[in-house]
Design an enzyme around this catalytic site. Structure first.
Site, PDB file in Angstrom:
ATOM      1  CD  GLU A  38       9.437   8.043 -28.471  1.00 46.79           C
ATOM      2  OE1 GLU A  38       8.510   7.103 -28.519  1.00 46.79           O
ATOM      3  OE2 GLU A  38       9.332   8.575 -29.872  1.00 46.79           O
ATOM      4  CE1 TYR A  96      12.132   6.312 -28.211  1.00 52.18           C
ATOM      5  CE2 TYR A  96      13.687   8.067 -29.037  1.00 52.18           C
ATOM      6  CZ  TYR A  96      13.268   7.647 -29.362  1.00 52.18           C
ATOM      7  OH  TYR A  96      12.820   7.225 -30.535  1.00 52.18           O
ATOM      8  CG  HIS A 108      16.664   5.911 -32.025  1.00 50.52           C
ATOM      9  ND1 HIS A 108      16.709   4.547 -31.535  1.00 50.52           N
ATOM     10  CD2 HIS A 108      15.552   5.982 -31.953  1.00 50.52           C
ATOM     11  CE1 HIS A 108      15.585   4.571 -31.471  1.00 50.52           C
ATOM     12  NE2 HIS A 108      14.879   4.600 -31.644  1.00 50.52           N
ATOM     13  CG  HIS A 111       4.389   7.636 -31.278  1.00 47.79           C
ATOM     14  ND1 HIS A 111       4.768   8.665 -30.719  1.00 47.79           N
ATOM     15  CD2 HIS A 111       4.752   6.532 -30.895  1.00 47.79           C
ATOM     16  CE1 HIS A 111       5.866   7.851 -30.043  1.00 47.79           C
ATOM     17  NE2 HIS A 111       6.611   6.826 -30.352  1.00 47.79           N
ATOM     18  CG  HIS A 160       5.647   2.531 -27.796  1.00 45.26           C
ATOM     19  ND1 HIS A 160       5.978   3.781 -26.447  1.00 45.26           N
ATOM     20  CD2 HIS A 160       6.495   3.159 -28.842  1.00 45.26           C
ATOM     21  CE1 HIS A 160       6.997   4.359 -26.725  1.00 45.26           C
ATOM     22  NE2 HIS A 160       6.749   4.823 -27.960  1.00 45.26           N
ATOM     23  CD  GLU A 161       6.054   3.026 -32.689  1.00 48.19           C
ATOM     24  OE1 GLU A 161       6.109   4.054 -33.162  1.00 48.19           O
ATOM     25  OE2 GLU A 161       6.761   2.496 -31.769  1.00 48.19           O
ATOM     26  CG  HIS A 199      13.932   1.768 -34.957  1.00 44.92           C
ATOM     27  ND1 HIS A 199      14.582   0.847 -34.378  1.00 44.92           N
ATOM     28  CD2 HIS A 199      13.040   2.903 -34.627  1.00 44.92           C
ATOM     29  CE1 HIS A 199      13.906   2.430 -33.114  1.00 44.92           C
ATOM     30  NE2 HIS A 199      13.282   2.758 -33.434  1.00 44.92           N
ATOM     31  CB  ALA A 200       8.047  -0.088 -34.429  1.00 42.18           C
TER      32      ALA A 200
END
Length: 630
Positions: free
Chosen positions: A403, A515, A505, A379, A375-376, A345-346
């Protein structure tokens, strides 16, 4: 200021300026003492965070029992230190300080969470959580075509079949295999998790773990706002749901997909039904307008995983923001290793030391991972921007912001304008039919996600608040999924099954309404940044939200950097107002983005006579709990 000598004045300046604070009340000896106290404690906290995230990363990138135990030992040791710090803060009455920054730090550091438990209970809780995580990371299922081969993993094997198979029996097989093995065996661990988080919450002065989670939004009205926002978005979702159900019925026939009712999740191309874009070929609005094969173009141009991350890094640098440090490239795990098990999971990691930031994910070269990479990296950029803050403020002021930041960059990256700029497509402006196709594709992830994101924590809130009896934990979950999203399991499920832990999650104790909130905030952020970049103007058909690309805009980059660098040092409504001019979570920007598609869906559903809405699912016992409508 006249009563202060120059030494005290300089000390005040040195202590206060890093936080950008005013000079009011600067002569108070108690404020000076408190600032020194929190400066020292934040350094100790930073070291504890570094140790915790290092042990967590070691476990997630090498799933062994030894690494799991080592991680738990670190967490347990630091939990005791956090508890002592909270006790010291309360005894010193810093929460009543005349200084707003001291009060904020004291309030945040007094939130103990699980650390409030005694040592035995804390260990038991961490064992329950990490056991669920280990099970999730190591589950394999049996092949539909070769039942003796039971080596298939979620990624890439099961997901590949969910994406490409159009055999309802095969799809239901993999859905059931995954849930039976990743969910059901974890019921006792989940029950222990619920029991101990409830105990921890009460020790922290909260009625339930749900209330403990909600407090991080720093708004007693936030839960009501979430409910109101969901209701605003339901009309759009109902149109999308009805159209997709109609097209599935055309493809599979009435025996598999009735004209009305819930859609079997196994038909939707994603294990949890949280995204439906893997089945785009079944219900593209204008099939004569084919999508550009971005994956094929990547392969043609020799794209690698490294190239995906380099493009993401270049995007942020084009905004005048920070480049990825060399340690990122040396220490991240960007592809699945062959020699050990990892949690695929990323996730993005901040190690609270020397700009050490990393990503862990099993990346492949396609358009989905192109999105996830950006997306990552959102962060990661957030971590780098607020790393000058004290440890207590190294986070987002609203759980949804972190997020949303990842996704707001991806909105630009996946625009036709940007894909043309980096040579993946030839035309950077879509005709009207192609535009509807593109918006439809995005809606299959952005809009479809909303009932799922809403239901996951509405379910856990009901469990945590003891509003859902343990004897109905599984049927209650599916009743919510049906009621809020019109989806259901492909096979009948009872209380002998237990499906919630089939989602990462839930295993990992990750609050999930962030999210949902992020899917709203990201469009508010996008609109603000597009304005800054000169890429958006209301009622201008050439400057629309859905084809805005902020790449290269230093003005947008400065605005984003200022927003991110504040971390959690101020209330989210204040920093949101400075960034966007708004003070609340508002779906107006999202609805504006998708307005052309919404109008098209209403007209097309009317033309086709598509029924809208759904009734209760018949895949759970009829005597399950009552409705959950908000």
């Amino acid at each position: 200021m006249g009563a202060c000598n120059i030494t005290v004045l300089l000390l005040v300046i040195m202590l206060w300026l890093p936080h950008g604070l005013s000079m009011g009340n600067s002569c108070s000896a108690s404020v000076l003492e408190a600032r020194r106290f929190f400066e020292l404690e934040n350094e100790q906290l930073r070291r504890r965070f570094h140790e915790e995230f290092l042990s967590g990363y070691n476990y997630n990138t090498n799933v062994t029992e030894a690494n799991r135990q080592a991680m738990i030992e670190v967490y347990a040791r630091n939990a005791e230190l956090n508890k002592r710090l909270a006790q010291q803060i309360k005894a010193s009455d810093y929460i009543q300080s005349e200084d707003a920054d001291i009060r904020r730090q004291a309030e945040h550091l007094s939130k103990l969470g699980a650390s409030a438990l005694n040592a035995d209970d804390y260990l038991a809780l961490q064992n329950a959580i990490s056991s669920m995580q280990t099970n999730y990371a190591t589950v394999t299922v049996c092949s539909y075509t070769n039942r003796s081969d039971c080596s298939l993993t979620l990624e890439p094997h099961i997901q590949e079949r969910l994406s490409h198979s159009r055999d309802p029996a095969e799809l239901a097989w993999y859905w059931r295999e995954w849930h039976d093995k990743s969910g059901t065996p974890m019921r006792q661990n989940f029950a222990e998790y619920v029991r101990l988080t409830r105990k921890a919450s009460q020790l922290n002065g909260h009625r339930s773990y749900a209330d403990y989670w909600v407090q991080f939004y720093e708004d007693p009205d936030f839960e009501r706002q979430l409910d109101a926002t969901f209701k605003q978005l339901l009309p759009f979702y109902r149109q999308l749901h009805g159209y997709v159900r109609f097209r599935l019925r055309q493809h599979y026939g009435p025996d598999v997909m009735p004209a009305e009712g819930n859609i079997p999740i196994s038909l939707l191309g994603n294990m949890w039904g949280q995204s439906w874009n893997e089945l785009l070929d079944l219900f593209t609005p204008y099939p004569e307008k084919p999508f550009v094969d971005v994956k094929g173009e990547m392969e043609k141009q020799g794209y690698t995983v490294q190239k995906l991350f380099e493009l993401g890094d270049q995007f942020f640098q084009s905004l005048g923001m920070r480049a990825l440090p060399s340690s990122f490239w040396n220490l991240s795990v960007l592809t699945r290793p062959d020699d050990r098990q990892v949690v695929c999971h990323a996730s993005a990691w901040d190690f609270y030391q020397d700009s050490d930031v990393r990503i862990k994910m099993c990346t492949e070269v396609d358009s989905h991972y192109f999105y996830v990479v950006h997306h990552e990296l959102g962060h990661i950029q957030y971590y780098l921007q607020y790393e000058q803050q004290p440890a207590v403020y190294r986070g987002a002021p609203n759980p949804g912001f972190h997020e949303a930041v990842g996704d707001v960059i991806a909105l630009s990256v996946m625009s036709a304008k940007h894909l043309k700029a980096i040579g993946l497509i030839e035309n950077g402006r879509l005709d009207e039919k192609s535009r509807i196709n593109q918006l439809f594709k995005q809606a299959l992830s952005k809009i479809v996600f909303l009932p799922f994101g809403y239901a996951v924590d509405k379910y856990r809130y009901a469990v945590f608040r003891n509003e859902l009896d343990e004897s109905q934990w599984n049927c209650g979950f599916w009743q919510m999924r049906s009621e809020f999203g019109g989806v259901e399991p492909p096979v009948f499920r009872t209380e002998k099954d237990f499906d919630p832990p089939a989602k990462y999650h839930i295993d990992a104790d990750v609050e999930y309404l962030r999210y949902f909130a992020a899917h709203i905030f990201q469009f508010q952020f996008h609109k603000a940044l597009c304005r800054k970049a000169g890429q958006y103007a209301p009622n201008n058909s050439r400057l629309t939200l859905d084809n805005c690309d902020i790449f290269g805009s230093k003005a947008a980059g400065r605005s984003l950097s200022q927003f991110l660098s504040k971390g959690n040092s101020r209330h989210w409504k204040e920093v949101l107002e400075e960034f966007t001019g708004e003070t609340e979570m508002d779906p107006a920007a999202l609805l504006e983005y998708f307005e052309p598609l919404y109008q098209w869906l209403k007209q097309e559903n009317s033309r086709l006579g598509v029924p809208l809405g759904w009734g209760p699912t018949d895949k759970i016992p009829s005597d399950c709990c009552g409705t959950f409508s908000t």
